[in-house]
Structure formats: C-alpha cells, structure tokens
Design a protein around this motif. Structure first.
Motif, short mmCIF file in Angstrom:
data_model
loop_
_atom_site.label_atom_id
_atom_site.label_comp_id
_atom_site.label_asym_id
_atom_site.label_seq_id
_atom_site.Cartn_x
_atom_site.Cartn_y
_atom_site.Cartn_z
N LYS A 112 2.29 2.07 -3.23
CA LYS A 112 1.21 2.29 -4.21
C LYS A 112 1.08 1.14 -5.21
O LYS A 112 0.74 1.34 -6.37
N GLN A 113 1.33 -0.07 -4.72
CA GLN A 113 1.15 -1.28 -5.52
C GLN A 113 -0.21 -1.92 -5.27
O GLN A 113 -0.66 -2.76 -6.04
N LEU A 114 -0.83 -1.54 -4.16
CA LEU A 114 -2.17 -2.01 -3.79
C LEU A 114 -2.99 -0.81 -3.35
O LEU A 114 -2.47 0.11 -2.74
N ASP A 115 -4.27 -0.86 -3.66
CA ASP A 115 -5.21 0.10 -3.09
C ASP A 115 -5.84 -0.55 -1.87
O ASP A 115 -6.08 -1.76 -1.86
N ASN A 116 -6.10 0.23 -0.86
CA ASN A 116 -6.80 -0.30 0.31
C ASN A 116 -8.29 -0.28 -0.03
O ASN A 116 -8.98 0.71 0.18
N ASP A 117 -8.77 -1.39 -0.58
CA ASP A 117 -10.16 -1.47 -1.02
C ASP A 117 -10.81 -2.76 -0.52
O ASP A 117 -10.27 -3.41 0.38
N GLY A 156 -6.05 -5.04 1.37
CA GLY A 156 -5.78 -3.99 2.35
C GLY A 156 -6.15 -4.38 3.76
O GLY A 156 -5.99 -5.52 4.18
N ILE A 172 0.84 -1.20 0.00
CA ILE A 172 0.00 0.00 0.00
C ILE A 172 0.88 1.25 0.00
O ILE A 172 0.64 2.19 -0.75
#
Length: 121
Positions: A96-101, A105, A93
């Motif tokens: 910025k490789q994953l979105d906290n969705d 996350g 996160i």
C-alpha cells in the motif's frame, strides 16, 4: 527462449511516476496472477531471510526510482532489471505504498494481431 511480445495475446505494462517502464507477456500460463504470485514469493523469501517489511519497502522504492530514471533517460537496463522492477511495482502496491492508477502501477494491454502478408501474382 523468451516469448516475443507480439506473439502473446496481451501484455502487462508497468509504469511508475508517469513513465511506461516495462512490458511482460500475458499468456495462459503467465497471467496477471502469475506475476503477483511471483512477487509474493519474493517478498516471503526475503522475510524468511530476515528482511523486515520496512526494509523491503525502502529497497523496492529505491529500485523503482533508479529504474524509472534509467528508462526515462534511455539508459540500458537488463532483463533482470525488468524483473526486479516488476517485483518492486507489485510489492509497493501490495504494501500500500503505491496506488494502481494512471501514474503508477500496471495495465493489461491487448496486443494487435499480426497481419499475414499476402503475395499477389
């Protein structure tokens, strides 16, 4: 001594690829910022050891993939694996490789209060 999840007022739920993979207690001492700072310290330590951000991202993603597969297939994982998974999720996160969705996350969940057993005479 480990804090039992039901003794904590809330828990940190970590999920990846739609699979709930891990839980950590949220207390006054170990709040969300504590876990984020723990991850940041780990990242900085690895940078000082000479691991590039690109290399760290690759390792974090690989570990998260393996851990999620093991959890989805109900294979054994250690407490140390849970800690590394937490680092992987927060690290991905941060980079910025994953979105906290809803699929990836973290979520903070309030724990239910234990009902006191009453004895009747």
């Amino acid at each position: 001594m480990f804090l039992k999840m039901y003794d904590a007022p809330a828990s940190l739920s970590l999920h990846y690829k739609g699979t709930i993979c891990s839980f950590f207690p949220i207390t006054k001492e170990k709040n969300l910022q504590y876990y984020i700072d723990y991850t940041n310290d780990h990242i900085v330590l690895n940078l000082k050891k000479g691991y590039s951000v690109k290399k760290q991202i690759a390792v974090l993603r690989m570990f998260a993939d393996i851990f999620e597969d093991r959890r989805r297939n109900k294979k054994k994982v250690s407490m140390e694996d849970h800690i590394h998974f937490m680092i992987a999720i927060f690290g991905l996160i941060k980079f910025k490789q994953l979105d906290n969705d809803v699929l990836n996350g973290h979520l903070i969940l309030k724990n239910k209060k234990k009902k006191k057993k009453t004895t009747t005479k």
